[in-house]
Motif scaffolding. Structure first.
Motif, PDB file in Angstrom:
ATOM      1  N   LEU A 170       1.466   5.667  -1.113  1.00 44.94           N
ATOM      2  CA  LEU A 170       2.778   6.275  -1.358  1.00 44.94           C
ATOM      3  C   LEU A 170       3.135   7.244  -0.227  1.00 44.94           C
ATOM      4  N   ALA A 171       2.130   7.998   0.256  1.00 43.16           N
ATOM      5  CA  ALA A 171       2.381   8.937   1.354  1.00 43.16           C
ATOM      6  C   ALA A 171       2.777   8.189   2.622  1.00 43.16           C
ATOM      7  N   LEU A 172       2.113   7.068   2.887  1.00 42.09           N
ATOM      8  CA  LEU A 172       2.428   6.285   4.083  1.00 42.09           C
ATOM      9  C   LEU A 172       3.828   5.662   3.977  1.00 42.09           C
ATOM     10  N   ILE A 173       4.194   5.245   2.771  1.00 43.46           N
ATOM     11  CA  ILE A 173       5.537   4.697   2.569  1.00 43.46           C
ATOM     12  C   ILE A 173       6.592   5.771   2.824  1.00 43.46           C
ATOM     13  N   GLU A 174       6.266   7.033   2.469  1.00 41.53           N
ATOM     14  CA  GLU A 174       7.199   8.133   2.742  1.00 41.53           C
ATOM     15  C   GLU A 174       7.441   8.297   4.240  1.00 41.53           C
ATOM     16  N   ILE A 175       6.415   8.044   5.050  1.00 38.03           N
ATOM     17  CA  ILE A 175       6.581   8.109   6.504  1.00 38.03           C
ATOM     18  C   ILE A 175       7.550   7.024   6.957  1.00 38.03           C
ATOM     19  N   VAL A 176       7.362   5.812   6.443  1.00 35.84           N
ATOM     20  CA  VAL A 176       8.269   4.707   6.790  1.00 35.84           C
ATOM     21  C   VAL A 176       9.701   5.060   6.390  1.00 35.84           C
ATOM     22  N   LYS A 177       9.843   5.640   5.214  1.00 35.36           N
ATOM     23  CA  LYS A 177      11.170   6.031   4.730  1.00 35.36           C
ATOM     24  C   LYS A 177      11.810   7.047   5.670  1.00 35.36           C
ATOM     25  N   ALA A 178      10.992   7.981   6.154  1.00 36.89           N
ATOM     26  CA  ALA A 178      11.507   9.022   7.052  1.00 36.89           C
ATOM     27  C   ALA A 178      11.979   8.428   8.376  1.00 36.89           C
ATOM     28  N   VAL A 179      11.143   7.580   8.994  1.00 38.00           N
ATOM     29  CA  VAL A 179      11.510   7.036  10.316  1.00 38.00           C
ATOM     30  C   VAL A 179      12.628   6.017  10.197  1.00 38.00           C
TER      31      VAL A 179
ATOM     32  N   ASP B 258       5.846  -3.967   9.049  1.00 37.53           N
ATOM     33  CA  ASP B 258       5.089  -4.701  10.069  1.00 37.53           C
ATOM     34  C   ASP B 258       4.999  -3.917  11.368  1.00 37.53           C
ATOM     35  N   ASP B 259       6.098  -3.256  11.748  1.00 41.26           N
ATOM     36  CA  ASP B 259       6.111  -2.476  12.996  1.00 41.26           C
ATOM     37  C   ASP B 259       5.089  -1.348  12.956  1.00 41.26           C
ATOM     38  N   TYR B 260       4.849  -0.797  11.764  1.00 37.14           N
ATOM     39  CA  TYR B 260       3.885   0.300  11.641  1.00 37.14           C
ATOM     40  C   TYR B 260       2.496  -0.177  11.215  1.00 37.14           C
ATOM     41  N   GLY B 261       2.334  -1.476  11.163  1.00 37.45           N
ATOM     42  CA  GLY B 261       1.003  -2.012  10.867  1.00 37.45           C
ATOM     43  C   GLY B 261       0.574  -1.836   9.434  1.00 37.45           C
ATOM     44  N   PHE B 262       1.530  -1.675   8.508  1.00 31.79           N
ATOM     45  CA  PHE B 262       1.190  -1.533   7.102  1.00 31.79           C
ATOM     46  C   PHE B 262       1.141  -2.907   6.444  1.00 31.79           C
ATOM     47  N   LYS B 263       0.033  -3.237   5.818  1.00 30.54           N
ATOM     48  CA  LYS B 263      -0.166  -4.561   5.232  1.00 30.54           C
ATOM     49  C   LYS B 263       0.385  -4.614   3.807  1.00 30.54           C
ATOM     50  N   TYR B 264       1.655  -4.275   3.674  1.00 28.92           N
ATOM     51  CA  TYR B 264       2.282  -4.314   2.368  1.00 28.92           C
ATOM     52  C   TYR B 264       3.361  -5.394   2.366  1.00 28.92           C
ATOM     53  N   ASN B 265       3.704  -5.844   1.155  1.00 23.39           N
ATOM     54  CA  ASN B 265       4.854  -6.722   0.983  1.00 23.39           C
ATOM     55  C   ASN B 265       6.012  -5.874   0.481  1.00 23.39           C
ATOM     56  N   SER B 266       7.170  -6.046   1.063  1.00 19.80           N
ATOM     57  CA  SER B 266       8.312  -5.190   0.711  1.00 19.80           C
ATOM     58  C   SER B 266       8.739  -5.340  -0.747  1.00 19.80           C
TER      59      SER B 266
ATOM     60  N   THR C   1       5.817  -3.444  -6.106  1.00 19.48           N
ATOM     61  CA  THR C   1       6.289  -2.317  -6.924  1.00 19.48           C
ATOM     62  C   THR C   1       5.481  -1.067  -6.583  1.00 19.48           C
ATOM     63  N   MET C   2       6.147   0.063  -6.485  1.00 13.77           N
ATOM     64  CA  MET C   2       5.498   1.310  -6.091  1.00 13.77           C
ATOM     65  C   MET C   2       4.363   1.693  -7.039  1.00 13.77           C
TER      66      MET C   2
ATOM     67  N   LEU D 294       8.657   4.724  -9.498  1.00 14.31           N
ATOM     68  CA  LEU D 294       7.490   3.841  -9.575  1.00 14.31           C
ATOM     69  C   LEU D 294       7.823   2.420  -9.980  1.00 14.31           C
ATOM     70  N   ASP D 295       8.894   2.204 -10.732  1.00 11.40           N
ATOM     71  CA  ASP D 295       9.216   0.861 -11.196  1.00 11.40           C
ATOM     72  C   ASP D 295      10.161   0.127 -10.253  1.00 11.40           C
ATOM     73  N   MET D 296      10.441   0.737  -9.101  1.00 12.00           N
ATOM     74  CA  MET D 296      11.206   0.050  -8.056  1.00 12.00           C
ATOM     75  C   MET D 296      10.249  -0.484  -6.997  1.00 12.00           C
ATOM     76  N   THR D 297      10.732  -1.396  -6.198  1.00  6.74           N
ATOM     77  CA  THR D 297       9.922  -1.955  -5.116  1.00  6.74           C
ATOM     78  C   THR D 297       9.889  -1.000  -3.924  1.00  6.74           C
ATOM     79  N   ILE D 298       9.011  -1.323  -2.970  1.00  9.72           N
ATOM     80  CA  ILE D 298       8.951  -0.523  -1.743  1.00  9.72           C
ATOM     81  C   ILE D 298      10.309  -0.512  -1.051  1.00  9.72           C
ATOM     82  N   ALA D 299      10.935  -1.671  -0.951  1.00 10.54           N
ATOM     83  CA  ALA D 299      12.228  -1.765  -0.268  1.00 10.54           C
ATOM     84  C   ALA D 299      13.291  -0.928  -0.969  1.00 10.54           C
ATOM     85  N   GLU D 300      13.327  -0.997  -2.289  1.00  6.60           N
ATOM     86  CA  GLU D 300      14.333  -0.247  -3.050  1.00  6.60           C
ATOM     87  C   GLU D 300      14.131   1.248  -2.895  1.00  6.60           C
TER      88      GLU D 300
END
Length: 502
Positions: free
Chosen positions: A147-156, A127-135, A138-139, A92-98
């Motif tokens: 968080l579930a949607l970020i897990e999809i990005v992580k998987a692909v 951006d490719d998946y249309g998620f309006k987040y900044n990398s 922080t999680m 949780l204390d890391m960023t989306i990118a991390e």
């Protein structure tokens, strides 16, 4: 390639339990394939074998036509099999990118993390998946659905060919579920295969192409989703016909037994409600409506600023849960793993935990009485175990919920508050809990059921009250029930707020 993943003759046994018995499962490229079954059917065991967490006793696994022996989750991730677990575990204390590139961060020429590339590559994925987040976000600042949607990005991002989703919608709203389905369809369009595990049968017909059903560790059935209906899936899962999803019985409802008057707290305001003996009162509302907070306060878990409570005509003073329990007001939490059971203790220890005083004699435990009481509850609730000493952590979600109920039934409740009592459990266990609710109502127990499932509320309640923005906005009897009417009351607070803004 006909199948991206093939499992043949998979068997796995644990002490006293044969979890999988010669099962098979085939996954086609670009297919969303539902894996269904009651808790304890073997679904989780199969997924853990695919991930390399468990070693199969016998059988063969083929990935893209080649025989593999899964050793650990990292090996399977590297091959292209990613799993999104029901219990998300981001840092949780890391960023989306991390989080997305954890353990495989891009390196520069001197083998240090290339921070610019890390965040640039993550932002492109988002951006490719249309998620309006900044990398850089922080999680900790994301919702459960985010968080579930970020897990999809992580998987692909791992170039996964197979994504396994275990109860992905158990903690998200209907609108967030629709967004998740949109992303699943994007995966499918890219030729990525999805194994979709859910107890919500309606979702399976919404998003899946094919269904496989397990029962008691054995393969039972497989077909395209278009060739079966909801009742057919349920019957094959439980091995019997369930004629009515909600076995509500007419019970003679008595006088008012529990009353709250003008209760005010941090997330609920001026709430008054009475519950009659033998009545099942459903509590509806959107996420954030204050339903759980209100009744957690009734149970002594949250602060009450003002207001009064009465049980059988006598005023209550509840400062902590102990006061509520002694009065006969008991509550099951929506988060059973954190607040319902002690996972590291046995079934026996959990069931008896709140009744130690009743089975003490001369300052010592009466072990014979303890064993007798626990056996009675296990039989009464049909808890599936091999021994009273089984750890609760080893049980399915449905059986864990039954352990929570058993613990409180030993206390002979006058008022039983059930917060999301069937969340994350299979249709067979749901049916058993509904039947138990009817039995308790016949015995004169007053039941307050908080639920996000409108059909469950309509099917099991004698009366429904609706909350919005911490206030009661509606009440209806059985003859007035409708999903539309409930939703009108549920959004009432939001409409008022919008009209003021205009």
């Amino acid at each position: 390639m006909e199948y991206v993943l093939e499992l043949k003759g998979i068997s796995k046994a644990f002490p006293g339990v044969r979890a999988l018995d010669n099962v098979h499962f085939n996954l086609k490229p670009g297919c969303v394939h539902a894996l269904c079954g009651e808790n304890g059917a073997g679904k989780s065991t199969l997924i853990k074998i695919i991930n390399g967490i468990y070693k199969m006793d016998q059988g063969d696994i083929f990935y893209k036509g080649e025989r593999i022996i899964p050793q650990n989750p990292k090996q399977m991730l590297d091959l292209g099999v990613a799993t999104i677990h029901q219990e998300l575990s981001p840092i949780l204390d890391m960023t989306i990118a991390e989080n997305i590139f954890l353990g495989r961060e891009p390196l520069n020429k001197i083998n240090l993390i290339d921070v610019r590339k890390l965040y640039r590559d993550t932002q492109k994925l988002l951006d490719d998946y249309g998620f309006k987040y900044n990398s850089h976000t922080t999680m900790r600042n994301l919702s459960i659905s985010d968080l579930a949607l970020i897990e999809i990005v992580k998987a692909v991002s791992r170039d996964a060919s197979v994504v396994i989703m275990d109860e992905p919608t158990s903690s998200i709203t209907e609108s967030e579920t629709m967004l998740l389905f949109e992303k699943i369809r994007q995966l499918k369009a890219q030729g990525i295969s999805v194994i979709y595990i859910s107890h919500k049968i309606d979702e399976i017909f919404e998003i899946c192409d094919e269904v496989t059903i397990f029962r008691d560790g054995k393969w039972v059935f497989n077909c395209p989703i278009k060739d079966i209906d909801k009742n057919g899936i349920i019957e094959k899962m439980v091995g019997r016909e369930i004629r009515e999803q909600f076995p509500k019985e007419d019970v003679e409802i008595g006088d008012s037994i529990f009353e709250i008057r003008e209760l005010d707290g941090w997330r609920f305001h001026n709430v008054s409600l009475n519950v009659r003996r033998g009545e099942i009162v459903g509590v509806a509302g959107l996420v954030g409506a204050g339903r759980s907070e209100l009744f957690r306060a009734v149970f002594g878990l949250e602060e009450i600023k003002s207001g009064e409570m009465f049980l059988e005509g006598k005023q209550l003073r509840i400062r902590e849960s102990k006061d509520a329990i002694e009065a006969g007001i008991l509550m099951t939490s929506e988060d059973r793993k954190r607040e319902g059971v002690v996972l590291c203790l046995s079934v026996r220890e959990n069931i008896i935990l709140s009744s130690l005083k009743e089975i003490m004699e001369y300052g010592l435990l009466n072990f014979r009485k303890e064993k007798s009481n626990v056996n009675e509850m296990i039989e009464k609730l049909s808890i599936k175990i091999s021994s009273q000493n089984d750890l609760v952590s080893s049980l399915s979600g449905g059986n864990q919920q039954k352990v929570v109920l058993a613990k409180w039934l030993l206390k002979s409740p006058k008022v039983l508050i059930l917060d999301e009592p069937t969340r994350g459990i299979d249709v067979g266990a749901k049916y058993e809990i509904y039947k138990l609710m009817c039995v308790l109502a016949k015995q004169g127990v007053s039941i307050i059921m908080i639920s996000s499932e409108l059909l469950e509320l309509i099917g099991m309640s004698d009366r429904i009250v609706v909350m919005s923005r911490g206030k009661l906005t509606g009440e209806m009897n059985r003859s007035e029930f409708s999903q539309k009417r409930i939703m009108e009351f549920a959004i009432r607070g939001f409409e008022n707020e919008q009209s003021k803004a205009e």
